[in-house]
Design a protein around this motif. Structure first.
Motif, PDB file in Angstrom:
ATOM      1  N   GLN A 201      54.753   2.908  52.059  1.00 19.16           N
ATOM      2  CA  GLN A 201      54.386   2.847  50.643  1.00 19.16           C
ATOM      3  C   GLN A 201      52.932   3.268  50.510  1.00 19.16           C
ATOM      4  O   GLN A 201      52.036   2.657  51.081  1.00 19.16           O
ATOM      5  N   LEU A 202      52.700   4.339  49.721  1.00 15.69           N
ATOM      6  CA  LEU A 202      51.358   4.901  49.571  1.00 15.69           C
ATOM      7  C   LEU A 202      50.609   4.328  48.384  1.00 15.69           C
ATOM      8  O   LEU A 202      49.392   4.497  48.287  1.00 15.69           O
ATOM      9  N   GLY A 203      51.309   3.686  47.460  1.00 14.45           N
ATOM     10  CA  GLY A 203      50.633   3.122  46.299  1.00 14.45           C
ATOM     11  C   GLY A 203      51.647   2.639  45.286  1.00 14.45           C
ATOM     12  O   GLY A 203      52.829   2.991  45.346  1.00 14.45           O
ATOM     13  N   ALA A 204      51.202   1.833  44.332  1.00 13.66           N
ATOM     14  CA  ALA A 204      52.046   1.327  43.241  1.00 13.66           C
ATOM     15  C   ALA A 204      51.272   1.456  41.943  1.00 13.66           C
ATOM     16  O   ALA A 204      50.087   1.111  41.881  1.00 13.66           O
ATOM     17  N   PHE A 205      51.929   1.958  40.902  1.00 18.89           N
ATOM     18  CA  PHE A 205      51.273   2.262  39.644  1.00 18.89           C
ATOM     19  C   PHE A 205      52.088   1.681  38.488  1.00 18.89           C
ATOM     20  O   PHE A 205      53.316   1.674  38.523  1.00 18.89           O
ATOM     21  N   SER A 206      51.394   1.251  37.442  1.00 21.12           N
ATOM     22  CA  SER A 206      52.078   0.725  36.267  1.00 21.12           C
ATOM     23  C   SER A 206      52.640   1.836  35.395  1.00 21.12           C
ATOM     24  O   SER A 206      53.539   1.606  34.593  1.00 21.12           O
ATOM     25  N   MET A 207      52.105   3.070  35.551  1.00 21.99           N
ATOM     26  CA  MET A 207      52.591   4.215  34.784  1.00 21.99           C
ATOM     27  C   MET A 207      53.129   5.273  35.736  1.00 21.99           C
ATOM     28  O   MET A 207      52.471   5.619  36.724  1.00 21.99           O
ATOM     29  N   ARG A 208      54.305   5.786  35.433  1.00 22.34           N
ATOM     30  CA  ARG A 208      54.919   6.780  36.318  1.00 22.34           C
ATOM     31  C   ARG A 208      54.090   8.066  36.386  1.00 22.34           C
ATOM     32  O   ARG A 208      54.015   8.709  37.444  1.00 22.34           O
ATOM     33  N   ASP A 209      53.463   8.462  35.264  1.00 26.09           N
ATOM     34  CA  ASP A 209      52.654   9.671  35.280  1.00 26.09           C
ATOM     35  C   ASP A 209      51.532   9.573  36.316  1.00 26.09           C
ATOM     36  O   ASP A 209      51.205  10.546  36.997  1.00 26.09           O
ATOM     37  N   ASN A 210      50.929   8.386  36.442  1.00 32.55           N
ATOM     38  CA  ASN A 210      49.869   8.208  37.436  1.00 32.55           C
ATOM     39  C   ASN A 210      50.432   8.313  38.849  1.00 32.55           C
ATOM     40  O   ASN A 210      49.783   8.854  39.746  1.00 32.55           O
ATOM     41  N   ALA A 211      51.646   7.790  39.053  1.00 31.69           N
ATOM     42  CA  ALA A 211      52.277   7.904  40.373  1.00 31.69           C
ATOM     43  C   ALA A 211      52.564   9.358  40.703  1.00 31.69           C
ATOM     44  O   ALA A 211      52.327   9.818  41.833  1.00 31.69           O
ATOM     45  N   GLU A 212      53.079  10.112  39.728  1.00 29.76           N
ATOM     46  CA  GLU A 212      53.357  11.525  39.948  1.00 29.76           C
ATOM     47  C   GLU A 212      52.067  12.281  40.263  1.00 29.76           C
ATOM     48  O   GLU A 212      52.025  13.152  41.139  1.00 29.76           O
ATOM     49  N   GLY A 213      51.001  11.941  39.550  1.00 34.10           N
ATOM     50  CA  GLY A 213      49.728  12.609  39.794  1.00 34.10           C
ATOM     51  C   GLY A 213      49.183  12.308  41.178  1.00 34.10           C
ATOM     52  O   GLY A 213      48.645  13.198  41.853  1.00 34.10           O
TER      53      GLY A 213
END
Length: 323
Positions: A253-265
């Motif tokens: 797991q490389l990270g967790a984000f509350s917004m999918r757009d931030n995860a995609e970025g």
């Protein structure tokens, strides 16, 4: 004398710290874009403790066999679709950037820097491969792709470049040009220059085609008994593929984000910084969070070896997950 020596050592230490590259923090909390140095070149290089003018930051200069730079033409503005992910809001070093969707009438004056051999062949924010001999640029908020004219205020020289990358992320820089674009503007050796930026036509979005005119009206109504054939309704668009949440295996797991757009970025950033990475990074949305999973790997040892390599290059500590 001791106090003078201590002050000198402190000054040298601070100078060394300020010359290093800026990197995103662990877990990608600072955002989806570049962790490259915010000041790419300053025209100087430290050699045995001394500063030698006319060299390049970390040898970020021309290659061994550069092409004829004077024959490289400016970018030609043309209609292009905006990139799906590179124009979403993102955060770098605690600051949020909101890219604009249209740059009509955009003008800006500020300091331009450049980047060259050190990043040649790596992914840009658009997913394209960076070419130091192409007329391109990086900008924090202009649409990707878009086209701008950049003019060196000191000598009046101008170039047209295509924006396909993000950066620089430093308060006193407004745009990063490719090596050849900076060469044509005459500031490669200086490392930076005061420039004027002006948006050009064909700023990135494809102009929608006008709807065809309606057919001419029928002069006479058809007879009542002449049934009109039914026009079939258009087929609904295919439903998006579901994201599996019950995959089994060993992942990072490389990270967790509350917004999918931030995860995609952030996924785009990882691929850009780790040009050698060919493994799949999936965005899995569970419990209101979008997590980046890399893998699966055959064993936990394989996953840990990959995690150590990523941590060494990105200052990011992946978490090993067994599902």
């Amino acid at each position: 004398m001791l106090r003078s020596l201590a002050v000198t050592l402190l000054s040298l230490t601070l100078a060394a710290c300020s010359s290093g590259p800026f990197r995103a923090g662990p877990g990608g909390a600072q955002g989806p874009e570049s962790s490259r140095p915010s000041v790419r070149n300053d025209g100087r290089k430290a050699v045995n403790g001394a500063v030698r003018p006319g060299a390049y930051y970390k040898d970020d200069g021309p290659g061994d066999n550069p092409p004829d730079l004077d024959r490289i033409a400016d970018a030609q503005p043309r209609p292009e679709r905006l990139h799906r992910f590179a124009n979403s809001p993102y955060e770098v070093f605690g600051r949020t950037y909101v890219p604009v969707r249209g740059a009509g009438g955009f003008r800006q004056r500020g300091v331009a820097s450049w980047y060259g051999r050190r990043y040649h062949g790596q992914r840009t924010s658009s997913g394209e491969t960076y070419d130091m001999y192409a007329m391109t640029a990086a900008h924090p908020t202009l649409p990707i792709p878009s086209y701008v004219r950049v003019t060196n205020v000191a000598n009046g020289k101008s170039v047209v470049v295509r924006v396909n990358d993000r950066g620089p992320f430093h308060s006193d820089r407004v745009i990063d040009l490719s090596y050849v674009a900076a060469y044509k503007l005459g500031y490669v050796q200086a490392g930076s220059a005061l420039v004027d930026i002006e948006s050009l036509a064909a700023e990135g979005a494809v102009t929608a085609q006008p709807a065809p005119p309606p057919p001419p009206a029928v002069a006479q109504r058809p007879p009542a008994q002449a049934a009109q054939p039914a026009v079939p309704a258009p087929a609904p668009p295919p439903a998006p593929l579901p994201v599996s949440s019950d995959a089994r295996g060993v992942y990072l797991q490389l990270g967790a984000f509350s917004m999918r757009d931030n995860a995609e970025g952030f996924r785009a950033k990882v691929y850009k910084e780790l040009a050698w990475l060919n493994d799949v990074i999936e965005v899995r949305t569970e419990g209101g969070l979008s997590r980046l999973w890399l893998g699966p790997y055959p064993t936990q040892d394989d996953a840990r070896r990959m995690a150590e390599r990523i941590q060494a290059e990105l200052n990011l500590k992946p978490v090993v997950l067994v599902r």
